[in-house]
Motif scaffolding. Structure first.
Motif, short mmCIF file in Angstrom:
data_model
loop_
_atom_site.label_atom_id
_atom_site.label_comp_id
_atom_site.label_asym_id
_atom_site.label_seq_id
_atom_site.Cartn_x
_atom_site.Cartn_y
_atom_site.Cartn_z
N SER A 11 10.59 62.09 126.01
CA SER A 11 10.15 60.72 125.77
C SER A 11 10.78 60.15 124.51
N GLN A 12 11.24 61.00 123.60
CA GLN A 12 11.84 60.54 122.36
C GLN A 12 13.26 60.05 122.60
N SER A 13 13.55 58.81 122.23
CA SER A 13 14.89 58.27 122.37
C SER A 13 15.71 58.59 121.13
N ILE A 14 17.00 58.81 121.34
CA ILE A 14 17.88 59.16 120.24
C ILE A 14 19.14 58.28 120.31
N ASN A 15 19.82 58.17 119.19
CA ASN A 15 21.09 57.47 119.13
C ASN A 15 22.20 58.46 119.41
N VAL A 16 23.14 58.06 120.25
CA VAL A 16 24.19 58.97 120.74
C VAL A 16 25.56 58.36 120.48
N ALA A 17 26.50 59.21 120.05
CA ALA A 17 27.90 58.83 119.94
C ALA A 17 28.69 59.62 120.97
N LEU A 18 29.65 58.95 121.61
CA LEU A 18 30.53 59.59 122.59
C LEU A 18 31.97 59.38 122.14
N ILE A 19 32.61 60.47 121.74
CA ILE A 19 34.00 60.40 121.28
C ILE A 19 34.90 60.75 122.46
N ASP B 160 20.50 53.87 121.24
CA ASP B 160 21.76 53.16 121.03
C ASP B 160 22.90 54.08 121.39
N LEU B 161 23.84 53.59 122.22
CA LEU B 161 25.01 54.35 122.61
C LEU B 161 26.23 53.79 121.90
N HIS B 162 26.92 54.65 121.16
CA HIS B 162 28.11 54.25 120.43
C HIS B 162 29.32 54.90 121.10
N LEU B 163 30.19 54.09 121.66
CA LEU B 163 31.39 54.58 122.32
C LEU B 163 32.55 54.53 121.34
N LEU B 164 33.20 55.69 121.16
CA LEU B 164 34.25 55.81 120.15
C LEU B 164 35.51 56.37 120.77
N ALA B 165 36.64 55.96 120.25
CA ALA B 165 37.93 56.46 120.73
C ALA B 165 38.96 56.20 119.63
N SER B 166 40.20 56.51 119.93
CA SER B 166 41.27 56.26 118.98
C SER B 166 41.45 54.75 118.78
N SER B 167 42.16 54.41 117.72
CA SER B 167 42.37 52.98 117.45
C SER B 167 43.12 52.30 118.58
N GLU B 168 43.97 53.08 119.33
CA GLU B 168 44.71 52.50 120.44
C GLU B 168 43.78 52.08 121.59
N SER B 169 42.67 52.79 121.76
CA SER B 169 41.75 52.49 122.86
C SER B 169 40.59 51.60 122.44
N ALA B 170 40.42 51.40 121.13
CA ALA B 170 39.32 50.57 120.65
C ALA B 170 39.48 49.15 121.19
N ALA C 297 26.28 63.83 119.01
CA ALA C 297 27.63 63.37 119.34
C ALA C 297 28.23 64.27 120.40
N PHE C 298 28.77 63.66 121.45
CA PHE C 298 29.56 64.37 122.46
C PHE C 298 31.04 64.21 122.10
N PHE C 299 31.75 65.32 121.97
CA PHE C 299 33.19 65.26 121.71
C PHE C 299 33.93 65.55 123.01
N ALA C 300 34.44 64.49 123.64
CA ALA C 300 35.16 64.62 124.90
C ALA C 300 36.61 64.17 124.74
N ALA C 301 37.11 64.24 123.52
CA ALA C 301 38.51 63.89 123.26
C ALA C 301 39.32 65.18 123.13
N GLY C 302 40.50 65.10 122.55
CA GLY C 302 41.36 66.26 122.46
C GLY C 302 40.97 67.23 121.37
N VAL C 303 41.61 68.39 121.39
CA VAL C 303 41.35 69.45 120.43
C VAL C 303 41.54 68.95 119.00
N GLU C 304 42.63 68.23 118.75
CA GLU C 304 42.93 67.78 117.40
C GLU C 304 41.85 66.87 116.85
N VAL C 305 41.31 66.02 117.70
CA VAL C 305 40.26 65.08 117.26
C VAL C 305 39.01 65.85 116.84
#
Length: 336
Positions: free
Chosen positions: A2-10, A33-43, A70-78
């Motif tokens: 029932s507890q809502s949390i803020n999430v970031a998706l890289i 709150d869902l925060h969608l994040l990516a490289s500057s090229e995809s922003a 935070a979910f990290f679904a980008a590349g290894v380097e990121v």
């Protein structure tokens, strides 16, 4: 939950990132709150979530103290470049990139339940296993009452989406070039993958093993709690856009009861057993599904202590995105 949390998706604009956004909504994950994040090229791109468009922002300037997970679904380097900043901000992390050592970010298989959770403290840092490890460990965990593996032989025919969106684009472009009788120009991979099968995924070390093969073996050992289990893994790249196919061979120390194996697979959560005489395929059965498919269950040709079977799984949805989200559901229930 029932507890809502803020999430970031890289990595929000990648194949896995988009699947995660869909599943967050489908499974009614408690996101405030869902925060969608990516490289500057995809922003600047936008993805639909709960009836509104969420704008993708640049990862570089994001303050992770705003979120709890935070979910990290980008590349290894990121992942390697950012994970310390995330944890220092008090944000827990689920890594889907296989970038972090398993000693630092242990694997979790949600189907094992609370008993399969490592000892964690907040902010916790865990790895979502590679899709092939998810499929292999899920099957073997289900079969634990019927056999004790002594050795594993795993051959994973991986779809091109293993390489991300650029891999999908590469296969599409190569296919179009060949069908239109144009000269083939490999880019993302070093040779023709369209209408072909590549026996290596990534660079290999001095012993001839790729990083993915070594990671797969260690993840299976950790998930099963069998660090000394010999695992021989071969990963090949198939000309398939989505969906992995795996041939799994298990050597046991006693004759294997096939009837018991089939009963366990039929009852297992997340597994669909295909009836005898048929077999599953990635494209025809697994893609878009939340379970993996198992077929061709049989003894070795001349050894009843051997078990051979075939697994088809959606590597993006089931093997990566759904598994990571199920990990989050399990962990926030017990740790947040």
């Amino acid at each position: 939950m029932s507890q809502s949390i803020n999430v970031a998706l890289i990595g929000a604009t990648g194949n896995v990132g988009e699947a995660l956004v869909e599943l967050l909504e489908e499974r009614e994950f408690p996101v405030q709150d869902l925060h969608l994040l990516a490289s500057s090229e995809s922003a600047g791109q936008s993805l639909s979530f709960r009836g509104r468009q969420v704008r993708v922002r640049s990862l570089e300037a994001f303050d992770f103290s705003q979120v709890q997970l935070a979910f990290f679904a980008a590349g290894v380097e990121v992942t390697r470049a950012c994970h310390e900043r995330v944890l220092a901000a008090g944000c827990s992390l689920i890594d889907l990139s296989a970038a972090l050592p398993l000693e630092q970010a242990p694997c979790v298989l949600p189907e094992l339940g609370v008993e399969g959770l490592p000892a964690l403290s907040k902010p916790w840092c865990v790895s979502a296993p590679t899709p092939s490890a998810v499929a292999c460990a899920l099957v073997l965990a289900a079969l634990k009452p019927a056999l004790q593996p002594q050795r594993l032989q795993l051959t994973a025919m991986l779809s091109i989406s293993t390489l991300g969106r650029s891999g999908v684009q590469e296969l599409a472009r190569q296919t179009a070039e060949l069908l239109n009788a144009r000269p083939l120009e490999p880019r993302t991979v070093d040779r023709q993958v369209a209408f072909n099968l590549l026996a290596q995924v990534g660079e290999v070390d001095e012993q001839g093993h790729s990083q993915l093969e070594r990671r797969l073996a260690v993840e299976v050992q950790q998930l099963l709690g069998m660090d000394a289990l010999p695992v021989a893994a071969t990963c090949a790249l198939a000309p398939v856009f989505f969906g992995d196919s795996l041939a799994l061979g298990v050597q046991a120390d006693a004759e294997i009861d096939l009837a018991a194996v089939q009963q366990l697979l039929e009852a297992a959560q997340g597994i669909e057993l295909v009836e005898a005489g048929d077999y599953p395929t990635a494209v025809g059965d697994a893609v878009g599904q939340d379970q993996l498919y198992v077929g061709r269950v049989r003894h070795g040709v001349s050894d009843p202590r051997q078990l051979n079977l075939w697994i088809a799984s959606d590597n993006v949805r089931k093997g990566a995105a759904l598994n990571a989200l199920q990990i989050a559901e399990l962990l926030i229930k017990h740790y947040l």
